[in-house]
Write an enzyme that holds these catalytic residues in place. Structure first.
Site, PDB file in Angstrom:
ATOM      1  N   LEU A 148      69.692  16.620  21.023  1.00 33.31           N
ATOM      2  CA  LEU A 148      69.135  17.946  20.815  1.00 33.31           C
ATOM      3  C   LEU A 148      69.768  18.851  21.862  1.00 33.31           C
ATOM      4  CD1 LEU A 148      65.304  17.226  20.392  1.00 33.31           C
ATOM      5  CD2 LEU A 148      66.993  17.571  18.589  1.00 33.31           C
ATOM      6  N   ASP A 149      69.978  20.120  21.523  1.00 35.39           N
ATOM      7  CA  ASP A 149      70.468  21.053  22.519  1.00 35.39           C
ATOM      8  C   ASP A 149      69.537  21.045  23.730  1.00 35.39           C
ATOM      9  OD1 ASP A 149      72.570  21.846  20.894  1.00 35.39           O
ATOM     10  OD2 ASP A 149      71.405  23.461  19.975  1.00 35.39           O
ATOM     11  N   LYS A 150      70.087  21.350  24.879  1.00 40.39           N
ATOM     12  CA  LYS A 150      69.311  21.325  26.120  1.00 40.39           C
ATOM     13  C   LYS A 150      68.022  22.129  25.995  1.00 40.39           C
ATOM     14  CE  LYS A 150      69.699  22.417  31.065  1.00 40.39           C
ATOM     15  NZ  LYS A 150      70.612  22.873  32.150  1.00 40.39           N
TER      16      LYS A 150
END
Length: 333
Positions: A148-150
């Protein structure tokens, strides 16, 4: 959203280019003048590795005389250091000998990368799981089969055993995973329910961004449903001020949901990369009041068949406090 198995935007080499107008001097000296950030010793090593090209053709030997032309230097990715275990609290939704499912908070990167070398999910998992974490992902990404994106919160699975890693990777590659995300958007996509199918690849103008392409890239499919709209449209037929949108992924391309919703004129609120244009003043005020500091995107549902036991697993989490606070304020518009 970023869920390409074991592929990171930080894996791409950096390509520098500069034009040398006049030749006659040693090539390594001419290159050092053209690329002031690289030493002559570094350039000599890159020449030996075949990483320097003139007009598309490889050149070698720094002692040779430079010829005029367009020179490119390809810098390989920095070799990652082995991440260290860190005692970072995890919200564990499920765990057995083969895999672990966690509710990742916003602000935590999945694995070490430039700018996020510590405090990542990998660092936390190394402490929590110890030697049981699968090593197939490599030195920097043990156990990681998707990302997942940060700044995206929500459900993630990691492999503790190599057999689980292989099985989970196969499920993600076959898109045999249930994945639903909740997004709060500027305006709303139209129609209120539909499928977005496009090619997604690197933007030609900014390699840190993804874009919908007419050719090239990889096929990406997102189903979406507008669940709630917030704020009356400014005029008949216009979009509402904001919306809550549920997105179901059928592929897992880098930043897929962010790119797809932006392509429909409904970028995710708080998205610093794809959220072009400013939301209406009441929405901006709601964002400030809620304290939102990231894109309003949450991985709410993750369902899959356990790759070792064959058990059907499904996990669902509610959005965290910042998204709940924003939605509550938007509901008052």
């Amino acid at each position: 959203m970023s869920e390409e198995p074991l592929i990171s935007e930080d894996d791409d080499p950096t390509v520098l280019e500069a034009r040398i107008e006049a030749g006659g001097v040693r090539l390594d000296k001419a290159l050092a003048d053209a690329f002031p950030g690289l030493s002559r010793a570094r350039l000599q090593a890159l020449l030996a590795e075949g990483a320097v090209r003139r007009d598309g053709q490889p050149v070698a030997g720094g002692s040779a005389k430079a010829a005029p032309g367009l020179y490119t230097v390809t810098l390989p990715p920095v070799a990652p250091a082995a991440p260290q275990p860190e005692a970072i609290p995890l919200t564990v939704l499920f765990e057995d000998a083969d895999l672990i499912v966690i509710d990742k908070p916003a602000g935590m990167a999945a694995h070490p990368a430039p700018g996020s070398e510590t405090g990542t999910l990998v660092n936390a998992l190394l402490h929590h799981c110890g030697d049981s974490l699968s090593g197939i992902g490599g030195v920097a990404r043990p156990g990681i089969v998707h990302r997942l994106d940060k700044d995206t919160s929500g459900v993630m699975v990691a492999a503790k055993s190599d057999r689980a890693h292989v099985g989970l990777s196969a499920l993600f590659a076959a898109h045999d995973i249930e994945r639903t995300y909740i997004a709060l958007t500027r305006g709303a996509p139209s129609p209120a329910k539909g499928r977005i199918e496009s090619l997604i690849g690197r933007s030609s103008s900014d390699r840190k961004k993804m874009a919908v392409l007419r050719s090239g890239g990889r096929n990406a499919i997102t189903d979406y449903v507008v669940e709630t709209v917030f704020g009356a449209p400014a005029r008949p037929g216009a979009a509402p001020m904001a919306a809550r949108v549920a997105c179901t992924l059928h592929t897992g391309r880098t930043h897929q949901i962010r790119v797809h919703l932006a392509s429909k004129g409904a970028p995710i609120l708080g998205d610093p990369v794809y959220g072009s244009g400013s939301p209406a003043a009441p929405v901006r005020a709601a964002i400030a009041d809620a304290g939102l500091k990231r894109q309003a995107l949450h991985a709410a549902v993750l369902g899959f068949v356990h790759p070792v036991t064959g058990e059907a697993l499904r996990f669902e989490t509610t959005p965290p406090e910042d998204l709940r606070a924003l939605e509550q304020r938007l509901s008052q518009l």
